[in-house]
Design a protein around this motif. Structure first.
Motif, PDB file in Angstrom:
ATOM      1  N   ALA A  47       0.840  -1.303  -0.030  1.00 14.56           N
ATOM      2  CA  ALA A  47       0.017   0.004   0.204  1.00 14.56           C
ATOM      3  C   ALA A  47       0.987   1.070  -0.041  1.00 14.56           C
ATOM      4  N   ILE A  48       0.477   2.263  -0.803  1.00 12.04           N
ATOM      5  CA  ILE A  48       0.870   3.700  -0.871  1.00 12.04           C
ATOM      6  C   ILE A  48       0.516   4.490   0.444  1.00 12.04           C
ATOM      7  N   MET A  49       1.344   4.810   1.330  1.00 10.65           N
ATOM      8  CA  MET A  49       0.792   5.564   2.341  1.00 10.65           C
ATOM      9  C   MET A  49       0.853   7.244   2.174  1.00 10.65           C
ATOM     10  N   GLY A  50       1.506   7.625   1.264  1.00 16.60           N
ATOM     11  CA  GLY A  50       1.375   9.170   0.937  1.00 16.60           C
ATOM     12  C   GLY A  50       2.678   9.550   0.018  1.00 16.60           C
ATOM     13  N   ILE A  51       2.698  10.775  -0.218  1.00 20.01           N
ATOM     14  CA  ILE A  51       3.899  11.167  -1.021  1.00 20.01           C
ATOM     15  C   ILE A  51       4.832  12.005  -0.003  1.00 20.01           C
ATOM     16  N   GLU A  52       6.216  11.926   0.037  1.00 20.64           N
ATOM     17  CA  GLU A  52       7.094  12.381   0.840  1.00 20.64           C
ATOM     18  C   GLU A  52       7.310  13.738   0.049  1.00 20.64           C
ATOM     19  N   HIS A  53       7.865  13.628  -1.375  1.00 19.64           N
ATOM     20  CA  HIS A  53       8.390  14.655  -1.727  1.00 19.64           C
ATOM     21  C   HIS A  53       8.073  14.500  -3.329  1.00 19.64           C
ATOM     22  N   VAL A  54       8.101  15.695  -3.937  1.00 20.39           N
ATOM     23  CA  VAL A  54       7.864  15.641  -5.428  1.00 20.39           C
ATOM     24  C   VAL A  54       8.875  16.539  -6.064  1.00 20.39           C
ATOM     25  N   GLY A  55       9.702  16.137  -6.545  1.00 17.77           N
ATOM     26  CA  GLY A  55      10.900  16.834  -7.294  1.00 17.77           C
ATOM     27  C   GLY A  55      10.502  17.705  -8.369  1.00 17.77           C
ATOM     28  N   LYS A  56      11.517  18.588  -9.035  1.00 14.84           N
ATOM     29  CA  LYS A  56      11.223  19.172 -10.192  1.00 14.84           C
ATOM     30  C   LYS A  56      10.818  18.435 -11.502  1.00 14.84           C
ATOM     31  N   GLY A  57       9.754  19.037 -11.928  1.00 11.49           N
ATOM     32  CA  GLY A  57       9.352  18.133 -13.295  1.00 11.49           C
ATOM     33  C   GLY A  57      10.374  18.713 -14.109  1.00 11.49           C
ATOM     34  N   LEU A  58      10.343  17.828 -15.344  1.00 12.53           N
ATOM     35  CA  LEU A  58      11.277  17.673 -16.606  1.00 12.53           C
ATOM     36  C   LEU A  58      10.608  17.639 -17.803  1.00 12.53           C
TER      37      LEU A  58
END
Ligand SMILES: [Zn+2]
Ligand SMILES: [Zn+2]
Length: 760
Positions: A47-58
């Motif tokens: 199971a995915i519990m949540g998103i920690e960090h989203v980096g810069k989109g390319l």
């Protein structure tokens, strides 16, 4: 084990998703892409519990998609060696079984299944302990200990999806297939029961030089065993030069499962000759090999004894499973004393050993001992709960003894333990009640069953049969057909037997013909014996003899025995001589045949011939099987032998019988002294007749039961004419119902009449 970890993944998103809900979109896409996937490093993402960090989109050139590096929290599941898992079985075959523990696919090889569990290829294939207490089949929940894990990206996932062909195609382009790859493919072939694919994998193994690998040889042998291609299994074995103990055990197991006992024993001998050390599995398969062949010859018994000796020399005398397997082997050979010797000598006995010993007594005509041991197991030792197989054996013992009270107690026990929905138990209950004369209870149990199999129908048919209700049995048989149930070979034995007891010769003959014409069942010796019996009893002996002449298979002792029995009923000396000549050759040690022939001569007044047959009998050192009768009084079983002196009430019984005899004589009865095969004074002959075991049992029953109670007796031989006449008289004179079950059928005596109509 479950872990909470942070993983990273590059995710691509179409520009149309950009906006305020970008993060939500990433989460939902992540769930879709990642949950349920598996990697060798982390295991399964549960199971995915949540998103920690989203980096810069390319932005990716030319597509408009944007790639985001995403760190996310998730729960992963990773099985470790030694870990215990709970799993649900998905598939069972000869090689082992497959199970699912959440996302994990588990395969348990047959080598790892406890050694007292055996594969059974029923409608639902399963592994069952010899007493039936534990059964692993589809949907069973099991607890497993992980001994190894493997993540495979290509073949296994393809195999599982059923795309074996594609997996094989991949294999051909694979430059260096490994042992593991082959193992998985072999498993998949066995799983899908696909012989052409199995053959292709095998060929590929040979082409890539893996055919000398003993590990794969073991798997191949298992696979061919699963595919019922025992010849190929044998070829694999013959071609492998380096044979480990696993290779030997695999072929022994395969041969034994396929019923090739003699071949398995040949290989076992070979192992010993070349000094290959055996382990407990080797011995177990070898012992089983002695009893899987169709013919149980004495040389196989000798072989079994030899293995017994070897097992002791190797110090296995305390090994419960091996000793129980040995016990079971002796039981199957009918060697009760050896079996009980092993049982008594076992320091540890488990529920399987107890059940095996009870089964041994029940199956070898020692019902009293079976019941006693059952009582010891349940009430004295305690701690052991007998399972359905044991209950079936115990019910058979009650049926054999017509022990209705004991049988009822056991019925209660079965209800308390919820074993009453198990079909073999229900059939055994039905049989018990009908053999104890309670036909109406048998019918009631049948009516109340939720589901019935062909055995349930057969049981009902034969129940009506032994009570002499031939037409009713035929009607039940017809109802079974009309409900679309396919009759088995036993169905015909039951219905033909029923016709025979009721004198329905034409009906029986028609049913016999319908076997081949309508049901595609070719008659066995058993069916021919029924037909001969049917015609013979109906005084169509010439026709019966003609049936034997025209038989396409060899008439065995059963068929000739039926003819001889009919000759006895109708006093046909000529055919009796012909039948007994055959029987003396086929079963030289069966004293019963000599006695029957002597009886026939005696009734024809041919005393010189009687003397000759008796001399023949004595010269062979054979003992006539003595008549025995049993009666249950206040839940205790009493056994009577002819001229029994052991019973404390014997004087009383004799006096009572003598009184009946006098009374009968006054009413015009003459004792059938010609039935006594000794040259004695008439008075002495009368005394012998009065000492017949069933008369003693009737006398004992009259003395020890209260008025109005039915007297139930069983007899190990056919009821003689004199006892039959006398019991009819007693039933009227004392206003008692008396039920006597002899080897053929049930006689219900009431008001001076017997339910058999004097036809038995
Ligand atoms: Zn008698
Ligand atoms: Zn009768």
């Amino acid at each position: 084990m479950f872990f909470h970890i942070i993983l990273e993944r590059n995710m691509q998103l179409h520009p149309r998703h950009f906006g305020a809900r970008l993060r939500d979109k990433l989460v939902s896409k992540l769930m879709k892409d990642v949950e349920g996937t598996c990697s060798g490093r982390h295991g399964f993402v549960v199971a995915i519990m949540g998103i920690e960090h989203v980096g810069k989109g390319l932005i990716r050139d030319g597509t408009g998609f944007v790639t985001f590096p995403v760190k996310y929290k998730c729960v992963v599941f990773r099985p470790f060696k030694g870990e215990i898992l709970e799993a649900v079985v998905t598939m069972v075959n000869k090689m082992g079984f497959f199970a699912e523990a959440g996302p994990v696919q588990v395969f348990v090889s047959n080598h790892l299944i406890p050694d007292d569990m055996e594969f059974q290829s029923a409608d639902t294939p399963n592994y069952t302990t010899s007493d039936g207490s534990v059964k692993i089949q589809k949907d069973t929940e099991v607890r497993l200990k992980i001994i190894g894990t493997r993540v495979d990206a290509t073949e296994i996932s393809l195999c599982k999806k059923g795309n074996l062909k594609q997996a094989l195609h991949l294999l051909s382009s694979e430059s260096k297939p490994t042992q593991q790859t082959y193992e998985l493919l072999i498993l998949a072939c066995a799983l899908q029961k696909s012989f052409p694919d199995a053959f292709a994998v095998h060929r590929n193994i040979v082409d890539n030089g893996f055919d000398q690998d003993p590990f794969l040889a073991t798997k191949l042998i298992d696979m061919y065993s699963e595919l019922d291609c025992i010849d190929y299994a044998r070829q694999v074995f013959d071609k492998i030069p380096r044979r480990t103990i696993y290779v030997w055990n695999a072929i022994l197991r395969a041969l034994t499962l396929a019923g090739y006992g003699v071949e398995a024993l040949g290989l076992y001998r070979e192992m010993n000759r070349i000094g290959m050390p055996c382990d407990r599995f080797t011995h177990t398969y070898a012992i089983k090999a002695c009893v899987v062949s169709e013919s149980m010859t004495t040389s196989l018994l000798e072989k079994g004894k030899e293995i017994h000796g070897r097992v002791l020399r190797h110090g296995y005398e305390t090994h419960v499973h091996i000793m129980t397997t040995l016990l079971d082997m002796y039981a199957k050979f009918g060697n009760v004393s050896y079996a009980s010797y092993i049982f008594d000598g076992m320091p540890d006995k488990n529920v399987v050993s107890w059940s095996a010993m009870i089964a041994c007594y029940a199956k070898n005509e020692r019902p009293l001992e079976a019941l006693n041991l059952f009582h010891e197991m349940v009430y004295e030792i305690r701690g052991f709960s007998p399972n359905s197989v044991t209950m079936v054996n115990v019910l058979q013992a009650c049926a054999a003894l017509a022990a209705l009270e004991q049988g009822r107690l056991i019925h209660c026990y079965i209800l308390r333990r919820n074993l009453d929905s198990i079909l073999p138990v229900t059939s055994a209950l039905m049989t018990m009640y009908s053999r104890c004369g309670k036909l109406e209870v048998t019918q009631k149990i049948f009516d109340q069953m939720d589901k019935r199999d062909v055995v349930s129908w057969n049981t009902l048919i034969s129940s009506y049969g032994i009570h002499g209700f031939g037409m009713k049995a035929v009607r039940v048989f017809e109802e079974m057909l009309s409900r679309g149930i396919k009759p088995s070979a036993i169905s015909f034995v039951s219905v033909l037997g029923a016709c025979s007891h009721a004198g329905l010769a034409d009906m029986g003959k028609r049913l016999f013909d319908s076997m081949t014409e309508q049901h595609g069942i070719s008659p066995s010796v058993e069916h021919y014996a029924c037909l001969v019996d049917l015609l013979g009893r109906a005084n169509r002996i010439k026709e019966a003899a003609k049936v034997i002449e025209d038989m396409k298979i060899k008439p065995g002792p059963k068929v000739w025995g039926s003819l001889l029995g009919s000759c006895k009923i109708h006093g046909n000396v000529e055919l009796a001589e012909r039948a007994s000549t055959q029987l003396f050759q086929l079963e030289p040690a069966n004293a019963g045949n000599y006695v029957l022939l002597a009886d026939i001569y005696a009734e024809a007044g041919m005393w010189d011939e009687v003397k000759r047959v008796k001399q023949l009998l004595e010269a062979q050192g054979l003992q006539k099987v003595s008549g025995r009768s049993w009666i249950e009084v206040r839940r205790k079983i009493f056994s009577f032998m002819s001229v029994d002196e052991l019973n404390p009430q014997i004087e009383l019984i004799h006096a009572l019988l003598a009184e009946f005899s006098e009374e009968m004589k006054q009413q015009g009865y003459t004792p059938r002294t010609e039935l006594v095969l000794y040259d004695l004074e008439e008075k002495e002959k009368e005394r012998i007749l009065l000492g017949h075991s069933e008369k003693l049992a009737v006398g004992f029953g009259l003395i020890n039961t209260s008025k109005g109670e039915t007297i139930r007796i069983t007899k190990n031989l056919r009821l003689c004419e004199d006892c039959h006449t006398m019991t009819k008289f007693i039933s009227r004179y004392t206003s008692r119902e008396i039920m006597v079950r002899d080897v053929n059928r049930i006689h219900h005596f009431r008001d001076g009449v017997c339910s058999c109509g004097d036809y038995w």
